[in-house]
Enzyme design. Structure first.
Site, mmCIF file in Angstrom:
data_model
loop_
_atom_site.group_PDB
_atom_site.id
_atom_site.type_symbol
_atom_site.label_atom_id
_atom_site.label_comp_id
_atom_site.label_asym_id
_atom_site.label_seq_id
_atom_site.Cartn_x
_atom_site.Cartn_y
_atom_site.Cartn_z
ATOM 1 N N GLU A 1 18.564 -16.798 -7.776
ATOM 2 C CA GLU A 1 18.065 -15.486 -8.167
ATOM 3 C C GLU A 1 17.496 -15.520 -9.590
ATOM 4 O O GLU A 1 16.452 -14.932 -9.864
ATOM 5 C CB GLU A 1 19.199 -14.448 -8.029
ATOM 6 C CG GLU A 1 18.874 -13.047 -8.476
ATOM 7 C CD GLU A 1 17.706 -12.395 -7.741
ATOM 8 O OE1 GLU A 1 17.208 -12.945 -6.750
ATOM 9 O OE2 GLU A 1 17.264 -11.318 -8.205
ATOM 10 N N HIS B 1 20.755 -35.751 -6.210
ATOM 11 C CA HIS B 1 20.072 -36.148 -4.967
ATOM 12 C C HIS B 1 18.560 -35.943 -5.066
ATOM 13 O O HIS B 1 17.874 -35.909 -4.057
ATOM 14 C CB HIS B 1 20.656 -35.373 -3.783
ATOM 15 C CG HIS B 1 22.116 -35.630 -3.601
ATOM 16 N ND1 HIS B 1 22.609 -36.829 -3.147
ATOM 17 C CD2 HIS B 1 23.200 -34.854 -3.869
ATOM 18 C CE1 HIS B 1 23.932 -36.785 -3.119
ATOM 19 N NE2 HIS B 1 24.312 -35.594 -3.555
ATOM 20 N N LYS C 1 6.283 -4.061 -3.922
ATOM 21 C CA LYS C 1 7.714 -3.789 -3.831
ATOM 22 C C LYS C 1 8.223 -3.758 -2.395
ATOM 23 O O LYS C 1 9.324 -4.177 -2.101
ATOM 24 C CB LYS C 1 7.997 -2.457 -4.519
ATOM 25 C CG LYS C 1 9.451 -2.071 -4.554
ATOM 26 C CD LYS C 1 10.101 -2.613 -5.786
ATOM 27 C CE LYS C 1 11.588 -2.391 -5.818
ATOM 28 N NZ LYS C 1 12.222 -3.472 -6.580
ATOM 29 N N ARG D 1 3.902 -0.326 -4.817
ATOM 30 C CA ARG D 1 3.690 -0.822 -3.455
ATOM 31 C C ARG D 1 2.420 -1.667 -3.331
ATOM 32 O O ARG D 1 2.197 -2.311 -2.306
ATOM 33 C CB ARG D 1 3.588 0.355 -2.474
ATOM 34 C CG ARG D 1 4.824 1.226 -2.447
ATOM 35 C CD ARG D 1 4.622 2.397 -1.520
ATOM 36 N NE ARG D 1 4.555 1.959 -0.144
ATOM 37 C CZ ARG D 1 5.607 1.814 0.658
ATOM 38 N NH1 ARG D 1 6.808 2.083 0.207
ATOM 39 N NH2 ARG D 1 5.446 1.418 1.892
ATOM 40 N N CYS E 1 0.821 -1.199 0.000
ATOM 41 C CA CYS E 1 0.000 0.000 0.000
ATOM 42 C C CYS E 1 0.862 1.259 0.000
ATOM 43 O O CYS E 1 1.906 1.310 0.632
ATOM 44 C CB CYS E 1 -0.939 0.085 1.200
ATOM 45 S SG CYS E 1 -2.070 -1.276 1.329
ATOM 46 N N ASN F 1 -1.661 2.285 5.553
ATOM 47 C CA ASN F 1 -0.721 1.245 5.129
ATOM 48 C C ASN F 1 -0.340 0.471 6.389
ATOM 49 O O ASN F 1 0.120 1.074 7.349
ATOM 50 C CB ASN F 1 0.507 1.927 4.496
ATOM 51 C CG ASN F 1 1.658 0.973 4.192
ATOM 52 O OD1 ASN F 1 2.787 1.410 4.044
ATOM 53 N ND2 ASN F 1 1.395 -0.294 4.074
ATOM 54 N N GLY F 2 -0.545 -0.867 6.364
ATOM 55 C CA GLY F 2 -0.193 -1.653 7.547
ATOM 56 C C GLY F 2 -1.312 -2.613 7.897
ATOM 57 O O GLY F 2 -2.215 -2.854 7.099
ATOM 58 N N LYS G 1 13.641 -14.604 -10.504
ATOM 59 C CA LYS G 1 13.247 -13.566 -11.477
ATOM 60 C C LYS G 1 12.221 -14.124 -12.455
ATOM 61 O O LYS G 1 11.216 -13.491 -12.742
ATOM 62 C CB LYS G 1 14.454 -13.041 -12.256
ATOM 63 C CG LYS G 1 15.420 -12.163 -11.512
ATOM 64 C CD LYS G 1 14.903 -10.777 -11.159
ATOM 65 C CE LYS G 1 14.231 -10.760 -9.826
ATOM 66 N NZ LYS G 1 14.906 -10.454 -8.634
ATOM 67 N N TRP H 1 -2.622 -2.901 -1.575
ATOM 68 C CA TRP H 1 -2.231 -4.316 -1.683
ATOM 69 C C TRP H 1 -3.041 -5.009 -0.600
ATOM 70 O O TRP H 1 -2.783 -4.832 0.589
ATOM 71 C CB TRP H 1 -0.732 -4.468 -1.430
ATOM 72 C CG TRP H 1 -0.221 -5.843 -1.719
ATOM 73 C CD1 TRP H 1 0.164 -6.327 -2.935
ATOM 74 C CD2 TRP H 1 -0.017 -6.908 -0.783
ATOM 75 N NE1 TRP H 1 0.586 -7.635 -2.814
ATOM 76 C CE2 TRP H 1 0.480 -8.030 -1.504
ATOM 77 C CE3 TRP H 1 -0.217 -7.051 0.593
ATOM 78 C CZ2 TRP H 1 0.792 -9.234 -0.906
ATOM 79 C CZ3 TRP H 1 0.084 -8.267 1.197
ATOM 80 C CH2 TRP H 1 0.588 -9.343 0.441
HETATM 81 C C1 F6R Z 1 12.313 -10.062 -5.779
HETATM 82 C C2 F6R Z 1 12.181 -9.045 -4.766
HETATM 83 C C3 F6R Z 1 11.865 -9.479 -3.387
HETATM 84 C C4 F6R Z 1 12.628 -8.621 -2.375
HETATM 85 C C5 F6R Z 1 12.182 -8.956 -0.954
HETATM 86 C C6 F6R Z 1 12.975 -8.186 0.075
HETATM 87 O O1 F6R Z 1 12.615 -9.504 -7.016
HETATM 88 O O2 F6R Z 1 12.288 -7.881 -5.024
HETATM 89 O O3 F6R Z 1 12.140 -10.835 -3.197
HETATM 90 O O4 F6R Z 1 13.989 -8.848 -2.541
HETATM 91 O O5 F6R Z 1 10.824 -8.652 -0.822
HETATM 92 O O6 F6R Z 1 12.825 -6.825 -0.113
HETATM 93 P P1 F6R Z 1 13.811 -5.792 0.533
HETATM 94 O O7 F6R Z 1 15.130 -5.938 -0.135
HETATM 95 O O8 F6R Z 1 13.193 -4.452 0.267
HETATM 96 O O9 F6R Z 1 13.890 -6.107 1.993
#
Ligand code: F6R
Length: 609
Positions: free
Chosen positions: A482, A505, A604, A27, A2, A100-101, A486, A74
């Site tokens: 990673e 394994h 995000k 967000r 949010c 937000n929260g 992605k 969100w």
């Molecule tokens: C994946 C991604 C998330 C963040 C995770 C931690 O692309 O962006 O997995 O890495 O939510 O976020 P931060 O780094 O903001 O603590």
């Protein structure tokens, strides 16, 4: 999780709220709304869907007002719908709240308020805030918010307005971030600095238990007991242009291409080619303290966790300290044992991830020091840690982390070198060699990026595949994780990352002609081992794409496709190997028509547990 925005000033409020919400959309993006005050009347508009739906609705039927608040959601409590979208109203409709929260005691509050005659219209936890403030209101919104805050449990960043106390926006926070932008004759309040930058570079970050009372003549800050607070005004250095796409189809692609610059910026001023030294005096932890560190504990989530895993190899190789890397969400609930000589390193690009913040708080008093590696100046994690090593990635808008990952790797390498030098565990020759090589990394990344078209063509051939396996070893094992993350998160294609030695394994059972493997195979100490692992896959009809050094003459005989990268020092290869994997995921997702910058179900900044 949010985004909230508020504006008080002479300009037309609706476009400012909409532009602000667009910058906060990363967000959360399942519904959005605004409330503005026009000649003593509150007008609200809420829609299910993204900000462009809200914009369309406002184009069809415009609103006007002199000040207002907005929200992009969100969903936590209550499904995404127009009714559950913020702003939420009290019984009279004269008071509105954006939040937000999560309010943890909302059910108890709701039941009590219902008994007292309040009528609820939504399934959200936020609505209780509106009714609680309504109950406490005696003419001053500031006092009513303060009284309500005392009864709320959980996390909240709120902005509230009421026509009964005109020309006032009250913002308060416990948990999620809130920043107040102080412009000429105008004040903004927002979940992050992005919407503010277009108006002012002066900002004050609210601490937990603080509130801002915003009026046309300016803003005053108080704590929850009503005591005035003098806030430090920070000068924001981010360039507003960084939050534009600048010709790229998506923010994610732009951010992938920004990585060479980001690595350069994160190195800037921290290394000396003359002395071979890394200088991190700015982080706020003294050399004697670091010298006595005997262990490091890295805590993070998601992509930042993967960066932490790479950091483990850096720290163990260069500083010779044992390192554990933990998921914050698991760590915080463990009966963990931690020594006074352990350096805790929390990694978070947003600096606001709830689990990482909670883990930080849990170990703060029990370790030598907590060092944050973050991209967000004055974020909660930065403020609460004993020291901060900032990455200089600029704002990252694409929900999938890319440039903040390579910036985190840069910071971790600097830290490992610095710690190794302070502890006398690294010789000068190794330091020089790595620093020199690190200087060359951005240029090598540019060479990888110059091959983006070839990776796009390759991705076209794999768009319809449903499963992928990523494998690497040693320092590139986390890169395999990673790369798989992605692909999963932006294209919704199933992908698994594995340390190649683990294949036999279990996971090798998955291999058939429908499950291609992306193998990360730079020339390093596990190169031959990886070739064996690749042979095992080829023997089972598996198709292998290999990220490998461009001057590796051997690899084409072992795999189906080679994705070439410039050769580099083995320890530094993750800076290069991750880039084609980011591009591969991006192009697959874009070609599948996925919403690359705002993947479904994600946000995000994960400010809830
Ligand atoms: C994946 C991604 C998330 C963040 C995770 C931690 O692309 O962006 O997995 O890495 O939510 O976020 P931060 O780094 O903001 O603590």
């Amino acid at each position: 999780m949010c985004g909230i925005i508020g504006y008080m000033g002479p300009k037309s409020v609706v476009p400012i709220l909409i532009e602000g919400l667009k910058k906060l959309e990363y967000r959360g993006y399942d519904s959005a709304g605004i409330a503005v005050v026009d000649k003593g009347h509150i007008q609200t508009r809420r829609v299910k869907g993204k900000i462009h739906s809200l914009e369309e609705s406002l184009q069809k039927s415009p609103l006007n007002g002199s000040y207002g608040i907005g929200h992009t959601r969100w969903a936590t409590h209550g499904r995404p719908s127009e009714e559950n979208a913020h702003p939420h109203r009290d019984c009279t409709g004269q008071l509105v709240v954006v939040h937000n929260g999560i309010i943890e005691n909302y059910l108890a509050l709701k039941q009590a308020l219902k008994k007292e005659g309040h009528t609820f219209r939504t399934e959200t936890d936020t609505e209780v805030i509106a009714h609680l403030i309504e109950k406490k209101f005696r003419g001053s919104l500031e006092e009513a918010v303060r009284a309500a805050a005392a009864e709320l449990e959980g996390a909240f960043a709120v902005a509230v307005l009421s026509v009964e106390d005109p020309d006032t926006i009250v913002a308060a926070k416990v948990g999620p971030p809130l920043v107040v932008g102080l412009g000429d004759n105008e004040t903004l309040v927002s979940s992050d600095v992005n919407p503010i930058l277009a108006y002012t570079q002066n900002a004050a970050f609210l601490e937990d238990g603080e509130m801002a009372v915003i009026k046309p003549e300016g803003v005053k800050f108080f704590d929850f007991s009503g005591k005035p607070v003098t806030k430090k005004i920070e000068h924001l250095t981010w360039n507003p242009l960084l939050i534009e796409k600048r010709g790229f189809k998506h923010f994610m692609l732009k951010e992938i291409f920004e990585q060479p610059e980001v690595v350069r910026d994160t190195l800037l001023g921290r290394i000396s080619l003359d002395s071979g030294k890394v200088r991190l005096d700015e982080i706020g932890l003294s050399a004697p303290l670091l010298k006595h560190v005997r262990k490091a504990l890295v805590i993070a989530c998601g992509t930042s966790y993967h960066a932490g895993l790479v950091g483990k190899y850096f720290l163990e190789s260069l500083a010779h300290v044992p390192v554990e890397v933990e998921y914050a969400s698991e760590f915080r609930y463990r009966d963990f044992v931690i020594d006074k000589d352990t350096l805790v390193i929390v990694i978070s690009q947003s600096g606001e991830t709830a689990d990482t913040l909670a883990a930080l708080r849990a170990c703060k008093e029990r370790c030598a020091a907590v060092l944050a590696i973050t991209n967000a100046v004055s974020s909660s994690i930065a403020r609460e840690s004993h020291g901060v090593l900032y990455t200089h990635a600029g704002p990252e808008i694409g929900v999938a982390a890319t440039k903040t990952f390579t910036a985190q790797l840069t910071a971790l390498l600097l830290l490992a070198l610095n710690l190794g030098q302070i502890k006398g565990n690294i010789d000068q020759e190794t330091s020089y060699a790595l620093i020199e090589e690190m200087q060359r990394i951005p240029h090598k990344m540019e060479k990888v990026l110059a091959r983006a078209k070839a990776i796009e063509d390759l991705a076209s051939r794999f768009v319809s595949f449903s499963h992928f396996l990523y494998m690497g070893r040693w320092v590139n094992f986390p890169v395999a994780l990673e790369g798989a993350l992605k692909l999963k998160e932006i294209s919704y294609v199933h992908a698994e990352g594995y340390p190649a030695g683990e294949m036999k394994h279990g996971p090798i059972a998955l291999i058939d002609e429908k499950m291609p493997t992306l193998a990360i195979v730079p020339k390093d100490k596990v190169y031959d081992k990886l070739l064996s692992n690749i042979s095992e896959i080829k023997a089972r009809a598996g198709y292998v794409l290999a990220v490998a050094f461009e001057d590796d003459a051997q690899i084409p005989q072992h795999v189906d496709v080679v994705i070439p990268i410039p050769s580099a020092h083995p320890l530094l290869t993750p800076f290069l190997t991750v880039v084609p994997l980011q591009l591969f995921a991006y192009f697959i997702a874009a070609k599948r028509g996925a919403d690359v910058d705002q993947p479904r179900n994600l946000a995000k900044s994960v400010t809830v547990e």
